[in-house]
Design a protein around this motif. Structure first.
Motif, PDB file in Angstrom:
ATOM      1  N   ASP A 117       0.833  -1.208   0.000  1.00  0.00           N
ATOM      2  CA  ASP A 117       0.000   0.000   0.000  1.00  0.00           C
ATOM      3  C   ASP A 117       0.866   1.256   0.000  1.00  0.00           C
ATOM      4  O   ASP A 117       0.619   2.203  -0.759  1.00  0.00           O
ATOM      5  N   LYS A 118       1.892   1.258   0.860  1.00  0.00           N
ATOM      6  CA  LYS A 118       2.808   2.397   0.888  1.00  0.00           C
ATOM      7  C   LYS A 118       3.590   2.496  -0.413  1.00  0.00           C
ATOM      8  O   LYS A 118       3.836   3.594  -0.937  1.00  0.00           O
ATOM      9  N   GLY A 146       1.428   4.098  -3.025  1.00  0.00           N
ATOM     10  CA  GLY A 146       1.344   5.539  -2.839  1.00  0.00           C
ATOM     11  C   GLY A 146       2.580   6.249  -3.353  1.00  0.00           C
ATOM     12  O   GLY A 146       2.481   7.298  -4.018  1.00  0.00           O
ATOM     13  N   TYR A 147       3.752   5.703  -3.050  1.00  0.00           N
ATOM     14  CA  TYR A 147       5.000   6.296  -3.520  1.00  0.00           C
ATOM     15  C   TYR A 147       5.087   6.219  -5.043  1.00  0.00           C
ATOM     16  O   TYR A 147       5.483   7.183  -5.719  1.00  0.00           O
ATOM     17  N   TYR A 204       2.663   6.146  -7.315  1.00  0.00           N
ATOM     18  CA  TYR A 204       1.811   7.130  -7.970  1.00  0.00           C
ATOM     19  C   TYR A 204       2.354   8.545  -7.798  1.00  0.00           C
ATOM     20  O   TYR A 204       2.280   9.373  -8.716  1.00  0.00           O
ATOM     21  N   ALA A 205       2.918   8.829  -6.626  1.00  0.00           N
ATOM     22  CA  ALA A 205       3.483  10.154  -6.404  1.00  0.00           C
ATOM     23  C   ALA A 205       4.605  10.429  -7.407  1.00  0.00           C
ATOM     24  O   ALA A 205       4.699  11.537  -7.967  1.00  0.00           O
ATOM     25  N   ARG A 247      -2.100  12.929 -14.133  1.00  0.00           N
ATOM     26  CA  ARG A 247      -3.042  12.915 -13.004  1.00  0.00           C
ATOM     27  C   ARG A 247      -4.481  13.068 -13.461  1.00  0.00           C
ATOM     28  O   ARG A 247      -5.402  12.507 -12.854  1.00  0.00           O
ATOM     29  N   THR A 275     -10.456  10.473  -6.223  1.00  0.00           N
ATOM     30  CA  THR A 275     -10.145   9.587  -5.096  1.00  0.00           C
ATOM     31  C   THR A 275      -9.413   8.366  -5.619  1.00  0.00           C
ATOM     32  O   THR A 275      -9.933   7.655  -6.472  1.00  0.00           O
ATOM     33  N   MET A 276      -8.224   8.099  -5.104  1.00  0.00           N
ATOM     34  CA  MET A 276      -7.358   7.071  -5.663  1.00  0.00           C
ATOM     35  C   MET A 276      -7.335   5.780  -4.852  1.00  0.00           C
ATOM     36  O   MET A 276      -6.567   4.880  -5.166  1.00  0.00           O
ATOM     37  N   ASP A 277      -8.154   5.655  -3.810  1.00  0.00           N
ATOM     38  CA  ASP A 277      -8.028   4.526  -2.893  1.00  0.00           C
ATOM     39  C   ASP A 277      -8.051   3.175  -3.615  1.00  0.00           C
ATOM     40  O   ASP A 277      -7.176   2.330  -3.406  1.00  0.00           O
ATOM     41  N   ARG A 301      -5.412   2.872  -6.785  1.00  0.00           N
ATOM     42  CA  ARG A 301      -4.018   2.686  -6.373  1.00  0.00           C
ATOM     43  C   ARG A 301      -3.656   1.207  -6.360  1.00  0.00           C
ATOM     44  O   ARG A 301      -2.637   0.785  -6.886  1.00  0.00           O
TER      45      ARG A 301
END
Length: 370
Positions: A20-21, A24-25, A27-28, A38, A44-46, A49
């Motif tokens: 999960d982390k 997030g990294y 996609y960032a 983007r 909402t990316m939940d 992701r």
């Protein structure tokens, strides 16, 4: 297992608990490298992701199975034309993926792992780009909803009419977007019919929890609404050269592509027996049983076996669908089509392996919809 597969599996085990982390990294880094990307994703990316990263990881780890994944990756490239993806964006995604893996692999990440992921991703990107470049059709088509019918508290059947050409083979699926209710959120659904003269398509949709698209399709969509459909994908269609009898195993709304396969067989089949196992949790979820019974009455070569896993005394077969299939047979000389939830597909594949059904005779497409 090849050295490439071994390195991919070993290295993924280092980061899997923190995926999960890692997502997030990942996609960032993608959005930092190409800010315009983007706008292709929902606000909402939940859920998104987990979906994109999971798809990449699964594809990378299966890269040594060219027979199964070559056409899949090409069709995935055709499907991604709906995002107007350009080759440079593949490079950004690949670089972001490798950087995320290095960060979360920490001191245990080796140059060998790095090269293995680089090689695997390069193969995937090339195949996807090849598929996209070979497709001269539209990236997506709009379709008008012409009928919407609730079949249970959380299942609906939709009929849509594409406003442009959409060529598909019975058993395939498409990515679908509801611009009116959930813009920029695409989910995969199987087409539940063979091609018709009027071009209409049927979809069987179950609302899954708080699913964005499935909830909109089941509870909010109505005739007159427009949806978007991307390029058809999947290889779960009939081989007309085969003379073997057929077994179809459908769990829940996994019945959709099975109905398309049955309709296709009805156009030419005369001497292949077709056995359909249709399973659900309880009798209320056997949402299309009356129409299946009608088909079984119309075609003497078609037999139907409904089953419920959690409805004791309902009047038919009881138990998990994979166990019900085990009670019949033998099946070694049959062609199989399997469709349903990922868990149901895995259980059925295990059962068929135990029953010595060659894997080359089993067709399935595993994906989630929300």
């Amino acid at each position: 297992m090849s050295d490439l597969q071994r390195l991919l599996k070993e290295s993924w085990a280092l980061v899997e608990e923190e995926q999960d982390k890692l997502a997030g990294y990942f996609y960032a880094r993608v959005f930092l490298g190409r800010p315009e990307v983007r706008d292709l994703f929902p606000v909402t990316m939940d859920v998104q992701r987990a979906r994109l990263l999971g798809a990449i990881v699964n594809a990378v780890q299966a890269v040594d199975d060219p027979e199964r994944f070559d056409e899949y990756l090409k069709s995935l490239g055709r499907d991604h034309r709906k995002f107007q993806v350009v080759p440079e964006q593949y490079e950004v995604v690949g670089a972001a993926l490798l950087e995320a893996l290095r960060i979360f692999g920490r001191d245990q990440w080796t140059p060998e792992y790095d090269q293995a992921w680089r090689d695997a991703y390069d193969i995937i990107a090339r195949k996807m780009l090849s598929g996209a470049e070979a497709d001269t059709g539209p990236a997506f088509v709009y379709a008008e909803v012409v009928a919407h019918e609730r079949r249970s508290k959380d299942i609906a059947m939709l009929r849509v009419r594409p406003l442009g050409p959409l060529d598909f083979r019975p058993g395939q699926y498409v990515s679908l977007e509801c611009p009116k209710y959930q813009p920029r959120v695409w989910r995969t659904y199987s087409i539940a019919n063979a091609p018709r003269p009027d071009g209409t398509l049927d979809f069987h949709v179950r609302q899954l929890g708080a699913g964005w698209v499935s909830g909109a399709l089941v509870r909010r969509t109505q005739p007159g609404d427009l949806i978007r459909l991307a390029a058809p994908m999947g290889g779960m269609y009939v081989d007309r050269r085969s003379t073997r009898d057929v077994v179809c195993v459908a769990g829940g709304t996994g019945l959709a592509p099975i109905k398309a396969v049955i309709e296709d067989l009805a156009t030419f089949n005369r001497n292949r027996w077709v056995h359909v196992f249709f399973g659900a949790r309880d009798r209320d979820d056997l949402y299309d049983l009356p129409d299946l019974q009608r088909l079984a009455q119309a075609y003497p070569w078609l037999s139907l076996m409904p089953a419920c896993s959690h409805d004791s005394g309902w009047g038919g077969e009881e138990g998990l669908l994979s166990d019900v299939v085990r009670r019949y047979g033998p099946w070694q000389d049959h062609d199989f089509f399997v469709s349903g939830s990922p868990a149901m597909i895995r259980a059925t594949l295990r059962a068929l392996a135990e029953l010595q059904v060659p894997s080359t005779r089993v067709k399935y497409d595993a994906f989630n919809d929300y």
